[in-house]
Design an enzyme around this catalytic site. Sequence first.
Site, short mmCIF file in Angstrom:
data_model
loop_
_atom_site.label_atom_id
_atom_site.label_comp_id
_atom_site.label_asym_id
_atom_site.label_seq_id
_atom_site.Cartn_x
_atom_site.Cartn_y
_atom_site.Cartn_z
N CYS A 1 0.86 -1.18 0.00
CA CYS A 1 0.00 0.00 0.00
C CYS A 1 0.90 1.23 0.00
O CYS A 1 1.65 1.45 0.96
CB CYS A 1 -0.87 -0.02 1.26
SG CYS A 1 -1.85 1.47 1.48
N CYS B 1 -0.71 3.43 -6.64
CA CYS B 1 -1.62 2.79 -5.68
C CYS B 1 -1.74 1.36 -6.15
O CYS B 1 -1.94 1.10 -7.36
CB CYS B 1 -2.98 3.49 -5.68
SG CYS B 1 -4.29 2.58 -4.82
N1 DGL Z 1 -3.93 0.32 -2.21
C1 DGL Z 1 -3.58 1.45 -1.45
C2 DGL Z 1 -2.34 2.16 -2.00
O1 DGL Z 1 -1.49 1.55 -2.63
C3 DGL Z 1 -4.59 2.48 -1.05
C4 DGL Z 1 -6.04 2.38 -1.24
C5 DGL Z 1 -6.81 3.16 -0.16
O2 DGL Z 1 -7.06 2.57 0.87
O3 DGL Z 1 -7.10 4.34 -0.38
O4 DGL Z 1 -2.16 3.33 -1.81
#
Ligand code: DGL
Length: 272
Positions: free
Chosen positions: A78, A192
């Site tokens: 993340c 993301c």
């Molecule tokens: N998948 C997460 C990232 O790489 C974020 C998604 C979220 O919870 O806003 O930033």
Amino acid sequence: MTKAVKSYNVCVFDSGLGGLSVARELRQQAPDISITYCADNAGFPYGNLSPDELIERTSKVVGGLIAREQIDAVVIACNTASTVVMGALRERFSLPFVGVVPAVKPAAEMTRTGTISILATPGTIKRDYTQNLIEQFASECHVTPVACGNLAHLCEVHLSGQLVEQADIILEIAPAFVEHEGNRTDTVVLGCTHYPLVLEMLERASPWPVWFVNPSAAVVRRLLDVLDYEGPVKEAINSTNRACLTDSKGLDPALSAVFLREGFQNLTILSL
Ligand code: DGL
């Protein structure tokens, strides 16, 4: 004498389904490594949480998980969390952590027009960490950071089998396509982990073709390095893939089907 083979169990952590882009790559590069996928869906979306809230949530969830399971390493799959929590997690827990941050350096190396964009959550875009990456690696480029307020959510909707309108995707990514001094954006960082999971939709919604940079393969190479992983063994060890969530709302049939499709047979709730 045959060398004893270590079987690893790696936690891939995200706020939701995004980390599956990293889990897929991990399975590809190291099919004998077991994956414990952990989605803090009670905290989703992370894009709007403050750094302190992110440190608190990730410490609590990762701490809860490693108290229950033998985990050899954690991938914070993340960007939003990785840009702020890695120091705190490494201080608190003694196992190795690998993070995912926007792939600005590879994008700056790939671009031919010197015009790149970064798609990420509002949290990732406003972090000093991201600003520093731009200054350090892309100071020669024209960089357009784009805060996507809703794109991670749209990815979750699409993955769980519901309809996502192309117009909604266009609305999120259109600001990434710019023309600067006669040069068009040719490289777009997927900042993301959710976004690579809808790559085809992003390609369809693009006004012209660009390179979308997905960091998953590099992240997994880094993890395998950290683990001193020596490649899938001949007498392949069976890997087990489990997933856990922090909120039972993820146990609805559509989401359970996503995890099953991705090879996670066992889906549980991590009570904290
Ligand atoms: N998948 C997460 C990232 O790489 C974020 C998604 C979220 O919870 O806003 O930033």
